[in-house]
Design a protein around this motif. Structure first.
Motif, PDB file in Angstrom:
ATOM      1  N   LYS A  10       0.836  -1.197   0.000  1.00 46.04           N
ATOM      2  CA  LYS A  10       0.000   0.000   0.000  1.00 46.04           C
ATOM      3  C   LYS A  10       0.871   1.247   0.000  1.00 46.04           C
ATOM      4  CE  LYS A  10      -3.582   2.179   2.894  1.00 46.04           C
ATOM      5  NZ  LYS A  10      -4.256   2.833   1.845  1.00 46.04           N
ATOM      6  N   LEU A  11       0.427   2.236  -0.768  1.00 47.66           N
ATOM      7  CA  LEU A  11       1.051   3.551  -0.719  1.00 47.66           C
ATOM      8  C   LEU A  11       0.516   4.293   0.502  1.00 47.66           C
ATOM      9  CD1 LEU A  11       0.852   4.756  -4.419  1.00 47.66           C
ATOM     10  CD2 LEU A  11       2.925   4.261  -3.128  1.00 47.66           C
ATOM     11  N   ILE A  12       1.428   4.866   1.279  1.00 49.44           N
ATOM     12  CA  ILE A  12       1.010   5.654   2.430  1.00 49.44           C
ATOM     13  C   ILE A  12       1.343   7.137   2.239  1.00 49.44           C
ATOM     14  CG2 ILE A  12       1.107   3.754   4.080  1.00 49.44           C
ATOM     15  CD1 ILE A  12       3.896   4.900   4.960  1.00 49.44           C
ATOM     16  N   GLU A  13       2.113   7.430   1.200  1.00 47.19           N
ATOM     17  CA  GLU A  13       2.476   8.829   0.935  1.00 47.19           C
ATOM     18  C   GLU A  13       2.825   8.966  -0.540  1.00 47.19           C
ATOM     19  OE1 GLU A  13       6.328  11.431   2.036  1.00 47.19           O
ATOM     20  OE2 GLU A  13       5.215  10.699   3.789  1.00 47.19           O
ATOM     21  N   GLU A  28      -3.481  22.919  -8.530  1.00 43.99           N
ATOM     22  CA  GLU A  28      -2.848  22.393  -7.315  1.00 43.99           C
ATOM     23  C   GLU A  28      -3.888  21.668  -6.454  1.00 43.99           C
ATOM     24  OE1 GLU A  28       0.380  22.175  -6.355  1.00 43.99           O
ATOM     25  OE2 GLU A  28       0.868  22.977  -8.316  1.00 43.99           O
ATOM     26  N   HIS A  29      -5.094  22.206  -6.393  1.00 47.15           N
ATOM     27  CA  HIS A  29      -6.173  21.546  -5.639  1.00 47.15           C
ATOM     28  C   HIS A  29      -6.497  20.190  -6.258  1.00 47.15           C
ATOM     29  CE1 HIS A  29      -9.837  20.922  -3.370  1.00 47.15           C
ATOM     30  NE2 HIS A  29     -10.460  20.716  -4.512  1.00 47.15           N
ATOM     31  N   GLU A  30      -6.595  20.137  -7.581  1.00 46.13           N
ATOM     32  CA  GLU A  30      -6.896  18.870  -8.257  1.00 46.13           C
ATOM     33  C   GLU A  30      -5.783  17.849  -8.016  1.00 46.13           C
ATOM     34  OE1 GLU A  30      -9.674  17.850  -9.715  1.00 46.13           O
ATOM     35  OE2 GLU A  30     -10.573  19.780  -9.244  1.00 46.13           O
ATOM     36  N   ARG A  31      -4.540  18.300  -7.999  1.00 45.56           N
ATOM     37  CA  ARG A  31      -3.419  17.407  -7.702  1.00 45.56           C
ATOM     38  C   ARG A  31      -3.546  16.851  -6.285  1.00 45.56           C
ATOM     39  NH1 ARG A  31       1.870  20.626 -10.201  1.00 45.56           N
ATOM     40  NH2 ARG A  31       1.284  20.365 -12.377  1.00 45.56           N
ATOM     41  N   ALA A  32      -3.880  17.727  -5.335  1.00 47.96           N
ATOM     42  CA  ALA A  32      -4.030  17.295  -3.938  1.00 47.96           C
ATOM     43  C   ALA A  32      -5.161  16.286  -3.796  1.00 47.96           C
ATOM     44  CB  ALA A  32      -4.271  18.505  -3.037  1.00 47.96           C
ATOM     45  N   ILE A  35      -4.016  12.918  -5.208  1.00 45.65           N
ATOM     46  CA  ILE A  35      -3.104  12.246  -4.274  1.00 45.65           C
ATOM     47  C   ILE A  35      -3.889  11.680  -3.093  1.00 45.65           C
ATOM     48  CG2 ILE A  35      -1.246  12.636  -2.601  1.00 45.65           C
ATOM     49  CD1 ILE A  35      -0.038  14.590  -4.702  1.00 45.65           C
ATOM     50  N   PHE A  36      -4.820  12.460  -2.562  1.00 49.75           N
ATOM     51  CA  PHE A  36      -5.635  11.988  -1.440  1.00 49.75           C
ATOM     52  C   PHE A  36      -6.386  10.713  -1.820  1.00 49.75           C
ATOM     53  CE2 PHE A  36      -9.666  11.726   0.800  1.00 49.75           C
ATOM     54  CZ  PHE A  36      -9.255  11.780   2.116  1.00 49.75           C
ATOM     55  N   ASP A  37      -7.039  10.735  -2.990  1.00 53.85           N
ATOM     56  CA  ASP A  37      -7.793   9.560  -3.445  1.00 53.85           C
ATOM     57  C   ASP A  37      -6.892   8.347  -3.603  1.00 53.85           C
ATOM     58  OD1 ASP A  37     -10.132  11.034  -3.471  1.00 53.85           O
ATOM     59  OD2 ASP A  37     -10.151  11.320  -5.653  1.00 53.85           O
ATOM     60  N   LEU A  38      -5.693   8.559  -4.130  1.00 59.02           N
ATOM     61  CA  LEU A  38      -4.751   7.464  -4.335  1.00 59.02           C
ATOM     62  C   LEU A  38      -4.323   6.857  -3.001  1.00 59.02           C
ATOM     63  CD1 LEU A  38      -2.967   5.761  -6.191  1.00 59.02           C
ATOM     64  CD2 LEU A  38      -1.305   7.614  -6.174  1.00 59.02           C
ATOM     65  N   ILE A  39      -4.000   7.698  -2.042  1.00 56.84           N
ATOM     66  CA  ILE A  39      -3.553   7.193  -0.745  1.00 56.84           C
ATOM     67  C   ILE A  39      -4.686   6.510   0.018  1.00 56.84           C
ATOM     68  CG2 ILE A  39      -2.683   7.893   1.534  1.00 56.84           C
ATOM     69  CD1 ILE A  39      -1.001   9.994   0.049  1.00 56.84           C
ATOM     70  N   GLU A  40      -5.895   7.038  -0.129  1.00 56.32           N
ATOM     71  CA  GLU A  40      -7.048   6.481   0.583  1.00 56.32           C
ATOM     72  C   GLU A  40      -7.245   5.006   0.294  1.00 56.32           C
ATOM     73  OE1 GLU A  40      -9.744   7.374   3.043  1.00 56.32           O
ATOM     74  OE2 GLU A  40      -7.940   8.574   3.165  1.00 56.32           O
ATOM     75  N   GLU A  41      -7.122   4.643  -0.972  1.00 54.22           N
ATOM     76  CA  GLU A  41      -7.358   3.247  -1.353  1.00 54.22           C
ATOM     77  C   GLU A  41      -6.454   2.892  -2.522  1.00 54.22           C
ATOM     78  OE1 GLU A  41     -11.004   0.480  -2.976  1.00 54.22           O
ATOM     79  OE2 GLU A  41     -11.481   2.322  -1.900  1.00 54.22           O
ATOM     80  N   ASN A  42      -5.587   1.911  -2.315  1.00 60.31           N
ATOM     81  CA  ASN A  42      -4.688   1.506  -3.390  1.00 60.31           C
ATOM     82  C   ASN A  42      -4.127   0.118  -3.116  1.00 60.31           C
ATOM     83  OD1 ASN A  42      -1.726   1.724  -2.234  1.00 60.31           O
ATOM     84  ND2 ASN A  42      -2.790   3.564  -1.494  1.00 60.31           N
ATOM     85  N   ARG A  43      -3.609  -0.460  -4.170  1.00 52.55           N
ATOM     86  CA  ARG A  43      -2.829  -1.705  -4.095  1.00 52.55           C
ATOM     87  C   ARG A  43      -1.542  -1.418  -4.856  1.00 52.55           C
ATOM     88  NH1 ARG A  43      -3.216  -6.684  -7.940  1.00 52.55           N
ATOM     89  NH2 ARG A  43      -1.193  -7.494  -7.397  1.00 52.55           N
ATOM     90  N   PHE A  44      -0.416  -1.541  -4.170  1.00 54.51           N
ATOM     91  CA  PHE A  44       0.858  -1.142  -4.746  1.00 54.51           C
ATOM     92  C   PHE A  44       1.909  -2.156  -4.340  1.00 54.51           C
ATOM     93  CE2 PHE A  44       4.602   1.610  -5.206  1.00 54.51           C
ATOM     94  CZ  PHE A  44       4.308   2.267  -6.390  1.00 54.51           C
ATOM     95  N   THR A 152      -5.196   9.269 -13.248  1.00 55.23           N
ATOM     96  CA  THR A 152      -5.772  10.585 -12.956  1.00 55.23           C
ATOM     97  C   THR A 152      -4.671  11.537 -12.528  1.00 55.23           C
ATOM     98  OG1 THR A 152      -7.916   9.661 -12.313  1.00 55.23           O
ATOM     99  CG2 THR A 152      -7.372  11.858 -11.460  1.00 55.23           C
ATOM    100  N   LEU A 153      -3.767  11.071 -11.657  1.00 53.93           N
ATOM    101  CA  LEU A 153      -2.674  11.920 -11.200  1.00 53.93           C
ATOM    102  C   LEU A 153      -1.756  12.290 -12.361  1.00 53.93           C
ATOM    103  CD1 LEU A 153      -1.291  13.369  -8.901  1.00 53.93           C
ATOM    104  CD2 LEU A 153      -0.145  11.231  -8.312  1.00 53.93           C
TER     105      LEU A 153
END
Length: 161
Positions: A10-13, A28-32, A35-44, A152-153
């Motif tokens: 999992k990505l934590i950061e 910058e808001h869209e980037r944030a 990133i938030f969505d990616l960290i919230e739920e991922n498989r890495f 998306t990122l």
């Protein structure tokens, strides 16, 4: 007897290097948000990494390539992968064009027209996500949802003011 599911990494950061550059406050808001969505739920799952490990990802650009600098939770280097952005150019361009059409349609089109454009937008997004999964194969294991969030990122990194 059922197989026990393997724990996934999992990505934590996720951090964007200064090579990505600064953008308008809206971008910058869209980037944030991406990133938030990616960290919230991922498989890495970087190849060869321990099962269930947590990772930090730093993204940067070098010679029109996207650099994945992957570190463990303590910040120790794990692996670096460099992906050419060339295979993504066309799908990102198409994605931006259909997004523009979608936002224009929201102002004046019928609900069925908006839905049709949105289906096309999601289809192009899926194509980009699949391209990303293909490019990461054998390097980093991701599921479709994680690939979608990473794509998306990547798109947000290309937005211009």
């Amino acid at each position: 007897m059922q197989d026990t599911p393997r724990p996934h990494g999992k990505l934590i950061e996720v951090e964007l290097d200064e090579t990505i550059g600064r953008a308008t406050p809206d971008i910058e808001h869209e980037r944030a948000v991406a990133i938030f969505d990616l960290i919230e739920e991922n498989r890495f799952d970087p190849a060869g990494a321990p099962e269930g490990a947590e990772f930090k990802l730093r993204l940067s650009l070098a010679d029109k390539r996207l650099v994945f600098d992957i570190r463990d939770a303590a910040g120790a280097p794990v692996v670096t992968h460099i992906l050419s952005l060339t295979p993504f150019r066309r799908v990102i361009k198409d994605y931006f064009l259909i997004c523009d059409s979608y936002y224009e349609a929201i102002r004046s089109a019928t609900p069925s027209q908006i839905e049709a454009i949105d289906m096309g937008r999601r289809g192009i997004h899926n194509d980009g996500s699949q391209t990303l999964m293909d490019r990461l194969k054998g390097k980093i294991g991701v599921d479709l949802d994680t690939a979608r969030r990473l794509f998306t990122l990547i798109c947000v990194l290309h937005w211009r003011s």
